[in-house]
Write a protein that holds these residues in place. Structure first.
Motif, PDB file in Angstrom:
ATOM      1  N   ALA A 236       0.839  -1.203   0.000  1.00 30.49           N
ATOM      2  CA  ALA A 236       0.000   0.000   0.000  1.00 30.49           C
ATOM      3  C   ALA A 236       0.876   1.255   0.000  1.00 30.49           C
ATOM      4  CB  ALA A 236      -0.921   0.005   1.211  1.00 30.49           C
ATOM      5  N   SER A 237       1.910   1.257   0.817  1.00 34.06           N
ATOM      6  CA  SER A 237       2.783   2.428   0.910  1.00 34.06           C
ATOM      7  C   SER A 237       3.639   2.575  -0.338  1.00 34.06           C
ATOM      8  CB  SER A 237       3.669   2.327   2.152  1.00 34.06           C
ATOM      9  OG  SER A 237       4.497   1.166   2.083  1.00 34.06           O
ATOM     10  N   SER A 238       3.974   1.454  -0.976  1.00 30.61           N
ATOM     11  CA  SER A 238       4.806   1.510  -2.173  1.00 30.61           C
ATOM     12  C   SER A 238       4.062   2.095  -3.365  1.00 30.61           C
ATOM     13  CB  SER A 238       5.309   0.106  -2.529  1.00 30.61           C
ATOM     14  OG  SER A 238       6.106  -0.421  -1.488  1.00 30.61           O
TER      15      SER A 238
ATOM     16  N   ARG B  56      -1.725   3.597  -2.316  1.00 28.26           N
ATOM     17  CA  ARG B  56      -3.049   3.024  -2.458  1.00 28.26           C
ATOM     18  C   ARG B  56      -3.779   2.976  -1.119  1.00 28.26           C
ATOM     19  NH1 ARG B  56      -1.454  -2.122  -6.294  1.00 28.26           N
ATOM     20  NH2 ARG B  56      -1.525  -1.033  -8.293  1.00 28.26           N
ATOM     21  N   ALA B  57      -5.089   2.861  -1.230  1.00 23.26           N
ATOM     22  CA  ALA B  57      -5.924   2.544  -0.071  1.00 23.26           C
ATOM     23  C   ALA B  57      -6.321   1.074  -0.183  1.00 23.26           C
ATOM     24  CB  ALA B  57      -7.170   3.417  -0.042  1.00 23.26           C
ATOM     25  N   PHE B  58      -6.169   0.344   0.897  1.00 26.41           N
ATOM     26  CA  PHE B  58      -6.584  -1.050   0.914  1.00 26.41           C
ATOM     27  C   PHE B  58      -7.734  -1.226   1.902  1.00 26.41           C
ATOM     28  CE2 PHE B  58      -2.855  -2.048  -1.452  1.00 26.41           C
ATOM     29  CZ  PHE B  58      -3.093  -3.304  -2.023  1.00 26.41           C
ATOM     30  N   VAL B  59      -8.808  -1.822   1.421  1.00 23.97           N
ATOM     31  CA  VAL B  59      -9.942  -2.159   2.267  1.00 23.97           C
ATOM     32  C   VAL B  59      -9.826  -3.642   2.596  1.00 23.97           C
ATOM     33  CG1 VAL B  59     -12.451  -2.251   2.466  1.00 23.97           C
ATOM     34  CG2 VAL B  59     -11.355  -0.398   1.162  1.00 23.97           C
TER      35      VAL B  59
ATOM     36  N   PHE C   5      -3.739   4.448   2.788  1.00 19.11           N
ATOM     37  CA  PHE C   5      -4.725   4.243   3.856  1.00 19.11           C
ATOM     38  C   PHE C   5      -4.965   2.743   4.002  1.00 19.11           C
ATOM     39  CE2 PHE C   5      -5.728   8.488   2.332  1.00 19.11           C
ATOM     40  CZ  PHE C   5      -5.949   9.199   3.506  1.00 19.11           C
ATOM     41  N   ILE C   6      -5.176   2.325   5.237  1.00 23.43           N
ATOM     42  CA  ILE C   6      -5.621   0.968   5.537  1.00 23.43           C
ATOM     43  C   ILE C   6      -6.982   1.078   6.226  1.00 23.43           C
ATOM     44  CG2 ILE C   6      -5.209  -1.152   6.834  1.00 23.43           C
ATOM     45  CD1 ILE C   6      -3.227  -0.818   4.601  1.00 23.43           C
TER      46      ILE C   6
ATOM     47  N   ILE D 110      -7.814   8.443  -4.243  1.00 21.66           N
ATOM     48  CA  ILE D 110      -6.659   7.558  -4.143  1.00 21.66           C
ATOM     49  C   ILE D 110      -7.040   6.188  -4.684  1.00 21.66           C
ATOM     50  CG2 ILE D 110      -7.224   6.929  -1.742  1.00 21.66           C
ATOM     51  CD1 ILE D 110      -4.199   6.682  -1.230  1.00 21.66           C
ATOM     52  N   GLU D 111      -6.147   5.597  -5.454  1.00 21.97           N
ATOM     53  CA  GLU D 111      -6.390   4.273  -6.024  1.00 21.97           C
ATOM     54  C   GLU D 111      -6.602   3.267  -4.900  1.00 21.97           C
ATOM     55  OE1 GLU D 111      -4.280   1.157  -9.178  1.00 21.97           O
ATOM     56  OE2 GLU D 111      -3.253   3.019  -8.606  1.00 21.97           O
ATOM     57  N   SER D 112      -7.543   2.355  -5.092  1.00 25.86           N
ATOM     58  CA  SER D 112      -7.930   1.462  -3.986  1.00 25.86           C
ATOM     59  C   SER D 112      -7.997   0.006  -4.427  1.00 25.86           C
ATOM     60  CB  SER D 112      -9.291   1.884  -3.420  1.00 25.86           C
ATOM     61  OG  SER D 112      -9.258   3.224  -2.985  1.00 25.86           O
ATOM     62  N   ARG D 113      -7.829  -0.878  -3.462  1.00 28.23           N
ATOM     63  CA  ARG D 113      -7.941  -2.314  -3.662  1.00 28.23           C
ATOM     64  C   ARG D 113      -8.707  -2.915  -2.482  1.00 28.23           C
ATOM     65  NH1 ARG D 113      -6.327  -0.731  -7.777  1.00 28.23           N
ATOM     66  NH2 ARG D 113      -4.654  -1.536  -9.138  1.00 28.23           N
TER      67      ARG D 113
END
Length: 324
Positions: free
Chosen positions: A159-161, A164-167, A218-219, A243-246
């Motif tokens: 995520a930091s690399s 991204r935001a990860f849900v 973001f987490i 922000i791009e998210s996954r």
């Protein structure tokens, strides 16, 4: 004459069941009891898949997740004719005491079984959801939390690399315990659970401001029982926060894994208390673990009382505030 005692696992498996089986055999034999394994839960009771257990059956299983004797969710056990068959199978082997590792649904079936056939039993709360009334801890929870911790720590790296935001979606059904504790111990930025109302709009200003101040990722840890789908939360991050998210649904990996030291020790204690209860003629109890230690509670009180998440834990979820 030796008394015969049996154990079964019902519902979802948890890491800690195998250490419990090991202690069950050893402590039963220590107390001059003949231990039996019931394979595949209540289905095994109906199908007479019940076998005498020995030290050899539990050698080398303490470090393994899951359960050596299998588990199941049995629709047949809900029907009186199949419960009658289960009782006949226990009677044929002269099994007079039963220990059940399971959750709320498993205990409801056990309660009905006792009312009809009066077989002595003791239940051991075993569910990663940690949603059984009357106990602060269920077997398997610590291992599940550690599996989630490992997953979140690994996801944070990517995520930091990639900015991204990860849900991250945890199990728990309608209980947010896993999500909440994982949020508090992982340093995630957002936690959504069924027990608390939330408005995503309240987080927009705060999160946008954090991005302006240099935040790269973001987490978000969410429980599977919240009102929105995890994909909707990810879409909100992209459309509202920019922000791009996954999405990462952790799923059944939360149930597996090498049992932690805590779950091995809790399994040892839970089973010891369960067998002691049966030997002390406590015939219809659940072993519960509270702030006061281990306690025996009547099954009627456990299955008929709605579970409530610890209010102290809920208070730790901070209201969103924009950074000055």
């Amino acid at each position: 004459m030796k008394q015969n005692i049996a154990i079964l696992c019902s519902g979802g498996d948890v890491s800690g069941m195998n250490p419990a089986l090991k202690r069950f055999v050893e402590y039963s034999l220590q107390n001059n009891l003949t231990p039996y394994f019931v394979y595949d839960g209540y289905e095994g009771l109906i199908d007479n898949n019940i076998q005498k257990a020995s030290y050899c059956d539990v050698s080398g299983i303490i470090n393994r997740g899951g359960t050596k004797i299998g588990s199941a969710r049995s629709k047949r056990f809900m029907q009186v004719e199949y419960r009658n068959i289960a009782k006949q199978n226990l009677d044929a082997l002269h099994v007079t005491m039963l220990i059940v590792l399971g959750g709320d649904g498993s205990f409801r079936g056990l309660h009905q079984f006792y009312k009809e056939h009066n077989i002595k039993f003791c239940g051991v709360p075993s569910t990663i959801d940690n949603d059984i009334s009357g106990t602060d801890y269920c077997l398997g929870v610590d291992t599940a939390l550690n599996m989630i911790k490992f997953s979140i720590d690994s996801i944070r790296d990517t995520a930091s690399s990639f900015k991204r935001a990860f849900v991250i979606e945890t199990m728990g059904n309608k209980c947010g315990y896993l999500a909440l504790v994982s949020h508090l111990t992982s340093g995630s930025e957002l936690c959504l659970i069924p027990e608390t109302a939330y408005n995503l709009n309240e987080y927009e200003q705060k999160f946008k401001q954090e991005i302006q101040n240099g935040r790269r990722y973001f987490i978000a840890v969410v429980a599977e029982g919240i009102k929105e789908d995890s994909k909707e939360i990810a879409r909100w991050f992209e459309e509202k926060i920019g922000i791009e998210s996954r999405v990462n649904v952790l799923g059944h990996l939360q149930r597996g894994g090498n049992p932690t030291v805590k779950d091995r020790l809790m399994a040892y204690k839970f089973i010891t208390y369960a067998i002691d209860a049966l030997l002390d003629n406590k015939n219809e109890t659940i072993v519960c673990y509270t702030k006061e230690g281990f306690r025996y509670k009547e099954i009627n009180a456990v299955v008929n009382t709605p579970y409530q998440l610890d209010e102290e834990l809920i208070k730790f979820i901070n209201s969103p505030k924009a950074t000055e």
